[in-house]
Write an enzyme that holds these catalytic residues in place. Structure first.
Site, PDB file in Angstrom:
ATOM      1  N   CYS A  91       0.815  -1.215   0.000  1.00  6.47           N
ATOM      2  CA  CYS A  91       0.000   0.000   0.000  1.00  6.47           C
ATOM      3  C   CYS A  91       0.854   1.274   0.000  1.00  6.47           C
ATOM      4  O   CYS A  91       1.475   1.577  -1.008  1.00  6.47           O
ATOM      5  CB  CYS A  91      -1.017  -0.026   1.145  1.00  6.47           C
ATOM      6  SG  CYS A  91      -2.356   1.160   0.881  1.00  6.47           S
ATOM      7  N   HIS A 196      -3.862  -4.980   0.443  1.00  8.77           N
ATOM      8  CA  HIS A 196      -3.401  -5.297   1.801  1.00  8.77           C
ATOM      9  C   HIS A 196      -3.437  -6.814   2.044  1.00  8.77           C
ATOM     10  O   HIS A 196      -4.370  -7.306   2.697  1.00  8.77           O
ATOM     11  CB  HIS A 196      -4.277  -4.583   2.836  1.00  8.77           C
ATOM     12  CG  HIS A 196      -3.925  -3.142   3.019  1.00  8.77           C
ATOM     13  ND1 HIS A 196      -2.939  -2.728   3.898  1.00  8.77           N
ATOM     14  CD2 HIS A 196      -4.388  -2.026   2.421  1.00  8.77           C
ATOM     15  CE1 HIS A 196      -2.833  -1.418   3.849  1.00  8.77           C
ATOM     16  NE2 HIS A 196      -3.697  -0.964   2.956  1.00  8.77           N
ATOM     17  N   GLU A 198      -1.795  -8.562   4.077  1.00  9.17           N
ATOM     18  CA  GLU A 198      -1.703  -8.883   5.514  1.00  9.17           C
ATOM     19  C   GLU A 198      -3.075  -8.914   6.170  1.00  9.17           C
ATOM     20  O   GLU A 198      -3.269  -9.606   7.166  1.00  9.17           O
ATOM     21  CB  GLU A 198      -0.767  -7.895   6.226  1.00  9.17           C
ATOM     22  CG  GLU A 198      -1.380  -6.564   6.644  1.00  9.17           C
ATOM     23  CD  GLU A 198      -1.724  -5.636   5.479  1.00  9.17           C
ATOM     24  OE1 GLU A 198      -1.321  -5.922   4.342  1.00  9.17           O
ATOM     25  OE2 GLU A 198      -2.406  -4.624   5.731  1.00  9.17           O
TER      26      GLU A 198
END
Ligand code: MN
Length: 220
Positions: A91, A196, A198
């Site tokens: 990001c 994202h 994660e």
């Protein structure tokens, strides 16, 4: 839009890595020390980068900028890139990588890209919520790691890579043409994504191989 969230730490831990969180205002004097000691570096999400750092005037739709964080991350990024050691950029980190290598950003997707999809974070939805697909180039390192070329991803950004920086090759796009992934070909491990991953690992195993490969490349 976020500090180093728990999801980054959990994603690294899930695949057996040992996370070390750096302050967002890392001092210049510490860059060399950190670069010498860390095995891999993950640049995380956050706010907008000051457009002056890529040669543009600030436009009305720009978010708040953090000069200290910009300085710290760009400096650390440039020193880290010189080592050719594993780098995973996510990001804002993806945008920092691009700017560090001389690339530019769209200061706002909807203001600059006609008929763009909605890439912004929807506050009422969980961060793992799928927003759009990405199509990766068949020859990309990321496609090899993830084992495919089309994936559904989340999205929490209003800016995107405009001109890719030196050495960067675009390896993934959203259906509206927005650049979602870049990498440095020939680098031992330099992967950069606009979404994202994660925040997706808890709900789905799709992005696990990315963190596994990063930790493995980092010697963990
Ligand atoms: Mn997106």
């Amino acid at each position: 839009m976020c500090a180093v969230g728990e999801t980054y730490i959990r994603a690294i831990q899930r695949v057996g890595g040992t996370p070390v969180v750096l302050p967002p205002t890392t001092m210049e004097a510490d860059w060399e020390v950190l670069v010498a000691r860390l095995d891999g570096l993950l640049f995380s999400g956050g706010g907008d980068i000051d457009p002056q750092l890529y040669g543009e005037e600030s436009e009305p739709w720009m978010g708040q900028v953090d000069a200290e964080r910009d300085f710290a991350e760009l400096g650390l990024m440039r020193q880290w890139l010189a080592t050719e050691r594993p780098l995973l950029a996510i990001c804002r980190g993806h945008q920092v990588l691009n700017v560090a290598l001389g690339g530019t950003l769209y200061q706002d997707i909807t203001a600059h890209i006609p008929n763009a999809l909605d890439h912004a974070y929807v506050a009422t939805q969980p961060m793992e919520t799928i927003a759009h697909s990405v199509t990766l180039t068949l020859e990309s390192r990321l496609a090899a790691i993830l084992g495919g070329t089309t994936f559904d991803v989340n999205s929490a950004h209003h800016q995107a890579v405009k001109t890719p920086g030196d050495r960067l090759v675009v390896t993934g796009h959203a259906p509206d043409g927005v650049i979602e992934a870049v990498e440095i070909p020939g680098h031992p491990f330099c992967i950069s994504v606009q979404w994202h991953p994660e925040a997706m690992v808890k709900a789905s195993p799709t992005m696990w191989p990315l963190f596994e490969a990063f930790v493995q490349a980092s010697g963990g």
